[in-house]
Each structure stands twice: as C-alpha cells, then as structure tokens.
Design a protein around this motif. Structure first.
Motif, PDB file in Angstrom:
ATOM      1  N   GLY A   1     -58.765 -21.177  38.939  1.00 41.70           N
ATOM      2  CA  GLY A   1     -57.693 -21.826  38.199  1.00 41.70           C
ATOM      3  C   GLY A   1     -56.421 -20.998  38.202  1.00 41.70           C
ATOM      4  O   GLY A   1     -55.311 -21.538  38.319  1.00 41.70           O
ATOM      5  N   ALA A   2     -56.567 -19.693  38.098  1.00 39.39           N
ATOM      6  CA  ALA A   2     -55.402 -18.806  38.132  1.00 39.39           C
ATOM      7  C   ALA A   2     -54.688 -18.889  39.476  1.00 39.39           C
ATOM      8  O   ALA A   2     -53.453 -18.882  39.540  1.00 39.39           O
ATOM      9  N   VAL A   3     -55.457 -18.971  40.557  1.00 39.11           N
ATOM     10  CA  VAL A   3     -54.862 -19.079  41.891  1.00 39.11           C
ATOM     11  C   VAL A   3     -54.000 -20.340  41.990  1.00 39.11           C
ATOM     12  O   VAL A   3     -52.874 -20.315  42.512  1.00 39.11           O
ATOM     13  N   ALA A   4     -54.501 -21.457  41.489  1.00 38.87           N
ATOM     14  CA  ALA A   4     -53.747 -22.707  41.543  1.00 38.87           C
ATOM     15  C   ALA A   4     -52.461 -22.612  40.732  1.00 38.87           C
ATOM     16  O   ALA A   4     -51.405 -23.113  41.150  1.00 38.87           O
ATOM     17  N   GLN A   5     -52.507 -21.961  39.576  1.00 39.61           N
ATOM     18  CA  GLN A   5     -51.315 -21.848  38.744  1.00 39.61           C
ATOM     19  C   GLN A   5     -50.304 -20.865  39.325  1.00 39.61           C
ATOM     20  O   GLN A   5     -49.086 -21.081  39.233  1.00 39.61           O
ATOM     21  N   ILE A   6     -50.786 -19.780  39.912  1.00 40.53           N
ATOM     22  CA  ILE A   6     -49.877 -18.867  40.609  1.00 40.53           C
ATOM     23  C   ILE A   6     -49.145 -19.626  41.704  1.00 40.53           C
ATOM     24  O   ILE A   6     -47.928 -19.488  41.895  1.00 40.53           O
ATOM     25  N   THR A   7     -49.879 -20.452  42.439  1.00 39.63           N
ATOM     26  CA  THR A   7     -49.294 -21.190  43.548  1.00 39.63           C
ATOM     27  C   THR A   7     -48.170 -22.106  43.082  1.00 39.63           C
ATOM     28  O   THR A   7     -47.053 -22.073  43.624  1.00 39.63           O
ATOM     29  N   SER A   8     -48.434 -22.930  42.095  1.00 43.56           N
ATOM     30  CA  SER A   8     -47.415 -23.892  41.660  1.00 43.56           C
ATOM     31  C   SER A   8     -46.239 -23.205  40.973  1.00 43.56           C
ATOM     32  O   SER A   8     -45.074 -23.560  41.210  1.00 43.56           O
TER      33      SER A   8
ATOM     34  N   GLY B   1     -45.727 -25.620  46.452  1.00 48.28           N
ATOM     35  CA  GLY B   1     -46.374 -25.737  45.149  1.00 48.28           C
ATOM     36  C   GLY B   1     -47.646 -26.553  45.150  1.00 48.28           C
ATOM     37  O   GLY B   1     -48.183 -26.876  44.092  1.00 48.28           O
ATOM     38  N   GLN B   2     -48.158 -26.862  46.347  1.00 50.43           N
ATOM     39  CA  GLN B   2     -49.310 -27.750  46.453  1.00 50.43           C
ATOM     40  C   GLN B   2     -50.604 -26.976  46.708  1.00 50.43           C
ATOM     41  O   GLN B   2     -50.613 -25.999  47.464  1.00 50.43           O
ATOM     42  N   THR B   3     -51.679 -27.429  46.102  1.00 53.84           N
ATOM     43  CA  THR B   3     -53.026 -27.002  46.491  1.00 53.84           C
ATOM     44  C   THR B   3     -53.693 -28.202  47.138  1.00 53.84           C
ATOM     45  O   THR B   3     -53.859 -29.247  46.507  1.00 53.84           O
ATOM     46  N   ILE B   4     -54.024 -28.058  48.408  1.00 46.95           N
ATOM     47  CA  ILE B   4     -54.610 -29.149  49.188  1.00 46.95           C
ATOM     48  C   ILE B   4     -56.082 -28.813  49.405  1.00 46.95           C
ATOM     49  O   ILE B   4     -56.413 -27.729  49.899  1.00 46.95           O
ATOM     50  N   TYR B   5     -56.951 -29.754  49.041  1.00 43.79           N
ATOM     51  CA  TYR B   5     -58.386 -29.478  49.021  1.00 43.79           C
ATOM     52  C   TYR B   5     -59.061 -29.951  50.304  1.00 43.79           C
ATOM     53  O   TYR B   5     -58.870 -31.090  50.745  1.00 43.79           O
ATOM     54  N   ILE B   6     -59.834 -29.050  50.898  1.00 43.29           N
ATOM     55  CA  ILE B   6     -60.653 -29.344  52.075  1.00 43.29           C
ATOM     56  C   ILE B   6     -62.087 -29.041  51.673  1.00 43.29           C
ATOM     57  O   ILE B   6     -62.511 -27.881  51.657  1.00 43.29           O
ATOM     58  N   ASP B   7     -62.808 -30.084  51.301  1.00 44.97           N
ATOM     59  CA  ASP B   7     -64.111 -29.844  50.649  1.00 44.97           C
ATOM     60  C   ASP B   7     -65.190 -30.857  51.022  1.00 44.97           C
ATOM     61  O   ASP B   7     -66.196 -30.971  50.320  1.00 44.97           O
ATOM     62  N   GLY B   8     -64.991 -31.608  52.104  1.00 49.28           N
ATOM     63  CA  GLY B   8     -66.006 -32.565  52.518  1.00 49.28           C
ATOM     64  C   GLY B   8     -66.196 -33.709  51.556  1.00 49.28           C
ATOM     65  O   GLY B   8     -67.232 -34.372  51.564  1.00 49.28           O
ATOM     66  N   GLY B   9     -65.203 -33.945  50.694  1.00 48.47           N
ATOM     67  CA  GLY B   9     -65.281 -35.041  49.739  1.00 48.47           C
ATOM     68  C   GLY B   9     -65.899 -34.685  48.406  1.00 48.47           C
ATOM     69  O   GLY B   9     -66.141 -35.582  47.586  1.00 48.47           O
ATOM     70  N   ALA B  10     -66.119 -33.406  48.146  1.00 47.15           N
ATOM     71  CA  ALA B  10     -66.802 -32.997  46.904  1.00 47.15           C
ATOM     72  C   ALA B  10     -66.061 -33.455  45.658  1.00 47.15           C
ATOM     73  O   ALA B  10     -66.657 -33.963  44.711  1.00 47.15           O
ATOM     74  N   LEU B  11     -64.741 -33.277  45.638  1.00 47.64           N
ATOM     75  CA  LEU B  11     -63.979 -33.647  44.448  1.00 47.64           C
ATOM     76  C   LEU B  11     -63.929 -35.160  44.273  1.00 47.64           C
ATOM     77  O   LEU B  11     -63.969 -35.674  43.147  1.00 47.64           O
TER      78      LEU B  11
END
Length: 252
Positions: free
Chosen positions: A165-172, A239-249
């Motif tokens: 979660g911290a990584v995502a907030q640092i990014t944005s 500012g984007q987090t783009i998810y590559i997860d095989g559809g998990a989310l």
C-alpha cells in the motif's frame, strides 16, 4: 520481444534495484533489449550478477554496483557512480522487494522494520537520490514494482500488504509533486509471479486453479509494460499503478 519504435530506449541510462526473487535479470534484459544501458544495484547475495549478464547478452553496457539499498550513503554513492559512468540517469526501476508471510500476532518488531526498510525505505532513498538528478535535467521515468496486495488483503500478510500500500501511495503522490518538472512516476502491480517454468505439479496448485489465467505469472509478463513506462511514449501517463495479475483482482 519486438520493441515498438516509440518505445525505443536507445541512448537511455537506467538503474534497477535487485533482490533475491530472480525477477531482475528478466526486467533488466527487457530494458537492454529496448536499447538502454543498465546499472544494477543490490547486495552481493542478490540476483544482480545474473541481471548484469542478461544486459550484456543484449549487447548493452551493464554496471553492477554492490549496494545496500536501505542505506542512504550507499544509495547516494551508487547514484553518483552511475552518473559518472553513464553521464546521466533517465530511468529508475525500484524493483527490490522481499516476500514475508506470518500471522500478525507473531510478527516481531524487527521483522516488520526490516520488511519496511527493504520494500519501502529503499524506494524512498533511491527515488530521492536519483530524482534529484532527474529534477536537474528536467526529465526522467520512475517505475516502481509493486504488488496487488496494495488493494487486497491476504491471510498472514499484514506487513507485506502494508508495504505494498505504501508503494502505491508513494507512486501517486510523487507523480503529483514531480509531473510538472518532467518526471513520470508509475508502478506495476504484480500478481503471483515466479521465474520458474510451470510443471504439471505446479498447475495443480490451488492458487493456479483460483487465478482466471490458470497459471502463475512470469517476470517476462511484466516486461512490455515496464519498457513502455520507461519510454517517452508514456508522457501522458503518470501516478498510475497498473496491475498484471492474471485476473486476480477482477476475480476478487
């Protein structure tokens, strides 16, 4: 992989941080295949040496620098060496991450701190040291390798989820601060990734059956997006987090 012309990284200098997961050689090779020279920063027991060889296999210059990515002096010295050797730094890939799973009530304070230092403090230190050079040249790309745990909880993984979660907030947040100064900051939210090739036994795992893709991911699945986010083609993406997860989310 074929590199679209607008994703070309020829003439670019990149830094990627290493860990022990075995992803770094694939990510570094992708940057090199797109044309970048790549410095790899990590501990002696990391996958940095393998990553350096993968860069050289692509015909690009590799610079392996033994670095404690949780130590400010080490990170500053590493960054300056890259600038001295390559003349600049255009791309930073904050890849270093440790996995950790344990029931929350049993997590020791020093275990929590070590995880936060390696997964979050390293990103802060590297982004700050490299970012100062990028601000001076008024351009640059930072790509943080994060996790889907930034959005979803997981049993026995409170510490890992908090770090993600911290990584995502640092990014944005950092993207907002630096976007008008020519620096793009984005993240890749990786799913369950392994550098090991699938086997008949691994395909029977409960996790694999849960994933819509019916397989774990491979570091190569991240490479196309990494190159794009490191290139000038993504000038309008920050500012984007783009998810590559095989559809998990999506499954959740």
């Amino acid at each position: 992989m074929p590199i679209p012309e607008e994703w070309n990284l020829i003439g670019k200098a990149a830094i990627i941080t290493a860990d022990r997961r075995g992803w770094t050689p694939f990510l570094a090779a992708a940057l090199a295949e797109a044309g970048a020279d790549v410095a790899i920063a990590g501990a002696t027991n990391s996958d940095a040496a393998d990553a350096a060889r993968s860069v050289e296999t692509q015909g690009r210059r590799a610079l392996q620098i033994t670095t404690d990515v949780t130590n400010a002096d080490d990170v500053e010295a590493m960054t300056q060496r890259v600038v001295d050797e390559f003349g600049k730094v255009d791309i930073l890939v904050n890849n270093a991450r440790a996995e950790f799973g344990k029931p929350f009530e049993d997590v020791l304070e020093d275990e929590w701190q070590r995880l936060m230092d390696f997964n979050v403090k390293s990103m802060f230190l590297c982004s700050q040291a490299v970012g100062r050079r990028m601000l001076a040249q008024e351009r640059g790309h930072i790509v943080n390798i994060g996790s889907g745990l930034a959005l979803r909880g997981l049993w026995n993984s409170v510490a890992a989820c908090a770090a993600s979660g911290a990584v995502a907030q640092i990014t944005s947040s950092l993207a907002l601060e630096w976007s008008r100064r020519g620096i793009r900051v984005n993240a890749i939210g990786a799913g369950w990734i392994t550098p090991e090739e699938p086997t008949a036994e691994s395909q029977r795992e409960l996790l694999v059956r849960y994933l819509p893709s019916r397989r774990r991911g491979h570091p190569n699945d991240l490479c196309g997006l990494l190159v794009y986010l490191a290139s000038d083609a993504c000038d309008f993406v920050t500012g984007q987090t783009i998810y590559i997860d095989g559809g998990a989310l999506a499954h959740a």
